[in-house]
Design a protein around this motif. Structure first.
Motif, PDB file in Angstrom:
ATOM      1  N   ARG A  65       0.758  -1.167   0.008  1.00 28.84           N
ATOM      2  CA  ARG A  65       0.181  -0.022  -0.039  1.00 28.84           C
ATOM      3  C   ARG A  65       1.309   1.274   0.000  1.00 28.84           C
ATOM      4  NH1 ARG A  65      -2.982  -3.126   3.729  1.00 28.84           N
ATOM      5  NH2 ARG A  65      -2.589  -2.276   5.486  1.00 28.84           N
ATOM      6  N   LEU A  66       2.268   1.112   0.885  1.00 22.77           N
ATOM      7  CA  LEU A  66       3.048   2.662   0.813  1.00 22.77           C
ATOM      8  C   LEU A  66       3.531   2.955  -0.543  1.00 22.77           C
ATOM      9  CD1 LEU A  66       4.912   4.558   2.114  1.00 22.77           C
ATOM     10  CD2 LEU A  66       6.155   2.276   2.737  1.00 22.77           C
ATOM     11  N   ILE A  67       3.653   1.598  -1.570  1.00 25.56           N
ATOM     12  CA  ILE A  67       4.444   1.990  -2.525  1.00 25.56           C
ATOM     13  C   ILE A  67       3.794   1.924  -3.587  1.00 25.56           C
ATOM     14  CG2 ILE A  67       5.107   0.416  -4.741  1.00 25.56           C
ATOM     15  CD1 ILE A  67       6.275  -1.706  -2.815  1.00 25.56           C
ATOM     16  N   ALA A  68       2.060   1.754  -3.296  1.00 20.85           N
ATOM     17  CA  ALA A  68       1.246   1.946  -4.109  1.00 20.85           C
ATOM     18  C   ALA A  68       0.654   3.312  -4.218  1.00 20.85           C
ATOM     19  CB  ALA A  68      -0.107   1.042  -3.733  1.00 20.85           C
ATOM     20  N   ALA A  69       0.943   3.692  -3.295  1.00 15.62           N
ATOM     21  CA  ALA A  69       0.758   5.579  -2.721  1.00 15.62           C
ATOM     22  C   ALA A  69       1.493   6.265  -3.548  1.00 15.62           C
ATOM     23  CB  ALA A  69       0.588   6.239  -1.034  1.00 15.62           C
ATOM     24  N   ARG A  70       3.027   5.974  -4.442  1.00 12.64           N
ATOM     25  CA  ARG A  70       3.873   6.619  -5.010  1.00 12.64           C
ATOM     26  C   ARG A  70       3.201   6.592  -6.346  1.00 12.64           C
ATOM     27  NH1 ARG A  70       9.077   5.306  -2.130  1.00 12.64           N
ATOM     28  NH2 ARG A  70       8.610   6.593   0.313  1.00 12.64           N
ATOM     29  N   THR A  71       2.297   7.081  -6.813  1.00 15.60           N
ATOM     30  CA  THR A  71       1.533   7.079  -8.112  1.00 15.60           C
ATOM     31  C   THR A  71       1.254   8.492  -8.909  1.00 15.60           C
ATOM     32  OG1 THR A  71       0.010   5.678  -7.120  1.00 15.60           O
ATOM     33  CG2 THR A  71      -0.071   5.407  -8.996  1.00 15.60           C
ATOM     34  N   ILE A  72       0.885   7.918  -9.609  1.00  9.86           N
ATOM     35  CA  ILE A  72       0.986   9.574 -10.971  1.00  9.86           C
ATOM     36  C   ILE A  72      -0.642  10.046 -11.341  1.00  9.86           C
ATOM     37  CG2 ILE A  72       2.765  10.353 -12.644  1.00  9.86           C
ATOM     38  CD1 ILE A  72       2.479   8.016 -13.899  1.00  9.86           C
ATOM     39  N   ALA A 102     -12.830   8.039   0.369  1.00 14.82           N
ATOM     40  CA  ALA A 102     -11.812   9.499   0.393  1.00 14.82           C
ATOM     41  C   ALA A 102     -11.155   9.069   2.029  1.00 14.82           C
ATOM     42  CB  ALA A 102     -12.254  10.850  -0.185  1.00 14.82           C
ATOM     43  N   ALA A 103     -12.462   9.943   2.706  1.00 14.90           N
ATOM     44  CA  ALA A 103     -11.526   9.920   4.214  1.00 14.90           C
ATOM     45  C   ALA A 103     -11.820   8.502   4.727  1.00 14.90           C
ATOM     46  CB  ALA A 103     -13.732   9.988   4.585  1.00 14.90           C
ATOM     47  N   GLU A 104     -11.696   7.621   4.330  1.00 17.78           N
ATOM     48  CA  GLU A 104     -11.225   6.377   5.245  1.00 17.78           C
ATOM     49  C   GLU A 104      -9.424   6.166   4.520  1.00 17.78           C
ATOM     50  OE1 GLU A 104     -11.698   1.923   3.277  1.00 17.78           O
ATOM     51  OE2 GLU A 104     -13.241   2.289   4.725  1.00 17.78           O
ATOM     52  N   MET A 105      -9.184   7.319   3.672  1.00 16.29           N
ATOM     53  CA  MET A 105      -8.191   6.502   3.344  1.00 16.29           C
ATOM     54  C   MET A 105      -7.130   8.412   3.571  1.00 16.29           C
ATOM     55  SD  MET A 105      -7.940   5.182  -1.250  1.00 16.29           S
ATOM     56  CE  MET A 105      -6.521   5.299  -1.032  1.00 16.29           C
ATOM     57  N   GLY A 106      -7.692   9.175   4.190  1.00 13.62           N
ATOM     58  CA  GLY A 106      -7.176  10.164   4.533  1.00 13.62           C
ATOM     59  C   GLY A 106      -6.955  10.854   3.456  1.00 13.62           C
ATOM     60  N   LEU A 107      -7.274  10.967   2.554  1.00 14.55           N
ATOM     61  CA  LEU A 107      -7.694  12.101   1.351  1.00 14.55           C
ATOM     62  C   LEU A 107      -8.787  13.310   1.399  1.00 14.55           C
ATOM     63  CD1 LEU A 107      -6.870   9.040  -1.129  1.00 14.55           C
ATOM     64  CD2 LEU A 107      -4.924  11.145  -0.348  1.00 14.55           C
ATOM     65  N   GLU A 145     -10.786  15.081  -4.192  1.00 19.66           N
ATOM     66  CA  GLU A 145     -10.191  15.733  -5.137  1.00 19.66           C
ATOM     67  C   GLU A 145      -9.097  15.028  -5.205  1.00 19.66           C
ATOM     68  OE1 GLU A 145      -9.735  16.921  -8.873  1.00 19.66           O
ATOM     69  OE2 GLU A 145     -11.681  17.616  -8.022  1.00 19.66           O
ATOM     70  N   GLY A 146      -8.673  14.571  -4.020  1.00 17.33           N
ATOM     71  CA  GLY A 146      -7.280  13.478  -3.911  1.00 17.33           C
ATOM     72  C   GLY A 146      -7.537  12.706  -4.491  1.00 17.33           C
ATOM     73  N   LEU A 147      -8.467  12.089  -4.403  1.00 15.51           N
ATOM     74  CA  LEU A 147      -8.651  10.579  -4.108  1.00 15.51           C
ATOM     75  C   LEU A 147      -8.880  10.952  -5.778  1.00 15.51           C
ATOM     76  CD1 LEU A 147      -9.981   7.593  -3.890  1.00 15.51           C
ATOM     77  CD2 LEU A 147     -12.434   8.612  -3.084  1.00 15.51           C
ATOM     78  N   ARG A 148      -9.887  11.509  -6.791  1.00 17.41           N
ATOM     79  CA  ARG A 148     -10.340  11.378  -7.791  1.00 17.41           C
ATOM     80  C   ARG A 148      -8.873  11.953  -8.605  1.00 17.41           C
ATOM     81  NH1 ARG A 148     -15.515  16.084  -7.028  1.00 17.41           N
ATOM     82  NH2 ARG A 148     -17.387  14.113  -6.736  1.00 17.41           N
ATOM     83  N   SER A 149      -7.895  12.375  -8.023  1.00 16.08           N
ATOM     84  CA  SER A 149      -6.923  12.417  -8.520  1.00 16.08           C
ATOM     85  C   SER A 149      -6.163  10.827  -9.056  1.00 16.08           C
ATOM     86  CB  SER A 149      -5.580  13.726  -8.513  1.00 16.08           C
ATOM     87  OG  SER A 149      -6.243  14.459  -8.289  1.00 16.08           O
TER      88      SER A 149
END
Length: 242
Positions: A144-151, A210-215, A218-222
């Motif tokens: 999950r940490l690696i997946a967070a570094r996405t484009i 988004a709330a569950e992920m702490g985003l 707009e951050g989730l949509r991006s």
């Protein structure tokens, strides 16, 4: 003196032989009347949209009420997708072809038995995606940490791939194949596929995810847009050309 060893038939072969004896048996479907397993399977493959959703959901309800024949029709409908997905999931690469198909059939059973009955639309897509979820389980914290570094693409590609049911190949199976291929080629991480499925097919709103992920929303949509863009680009340049 030579010794001959007989190989047991594969699970797929056994199921298809079993289906040959079950296909003609009538199943009481309530209001729609009695239909043979073969008729119901043909109806699943020949219908789409609301009509297909209603039929699949009816069979799921019958299965929950103890009608094993209804469950068996559903399994037979999922076998082609299970076979294709089994060849794409990287986690099964070390297994023999027949064993991979066996795992996928097990995932199909789990998908049928654990289906969330309040989901009454896109039923085939949900069943197929659940198979993939069982075969590619939730990622570890490190993944999950690696997946967070996405484009970040329009929804057009996934909407096109997951359009109405067509007998061969099904859009749902093609989408599952594409996602499994993307994970196997490391184009997407499992966490990204899980997020894409959750956001596209799950019952949670984007705001709740988004709330569950702490985003932020707009951050989730991006993030979803970036995942879709990479998947779309890879599909057009590599997957479709394979």
């Amino acid at each position: 003196m030579s010794t001959t060893f007989l190989r047991a038939p594969s699970l797929i072969t056994q199921l298809n032989r079993e289906w040959a004896t079950l296909a003609g048996r009538a199943i009481d479907c309530g209001a729609p009347g009695r239909h043979s397993g073969a008729e119901l399977l043909a109806m699943i493959r020949q219908t789409s949209g609301c009509d297909q959703d209603a039929l699949l959901h009816l069979l799921l309800r019958l299965g929950r009420d103890g009608n094993a024949a209804a469950d068996r029709v559903l399994l037979q409908a999922l076998i082609p997708a299970a076979q294709r997905i089994a060849q794409r999931v990287r986690g099964l690469d070390d297994l023999e072809r027949a064993d991979r198909a066996g795992y996928a059939i097990g995932a199909a059973w789990e998908s049928i038995r654990t289906y969330r009955m309040h989901l009454e639309v896109r039923v085939m897509a949900n069943l197929t995606m659940n198979m993939l979820r069982f075969l590619a389980p939730e990622p570890s914290a490190n993944e999950r940490l690696i997946a967070a570094r996405t484009i970040t693409v329009t929804d057009q590609f996934l909407e096109t791939v997951s359009a109405a049911w067509a007998p061969e190949p099904t859009p749902e199976a093609e989408l599952a194949n594409l996602l499994a291929w993307a994970v196997g080629r490391r184009i997407l991480e499992r966490a990204e596929v899980a997020l894409l499925i959750k956001a596209s097919l799950g019952e949670q709103t984007h705001a709740a995810i988004a709330a569950e992920m702490g985003l932020s929303l707009e951050g989730l949509r991006s993030r979803l847009t970036r995942i879709r863009r990479r998947l779309s680009t890879a599909a057009q340049t590599e997957y479709l050309a394979a």
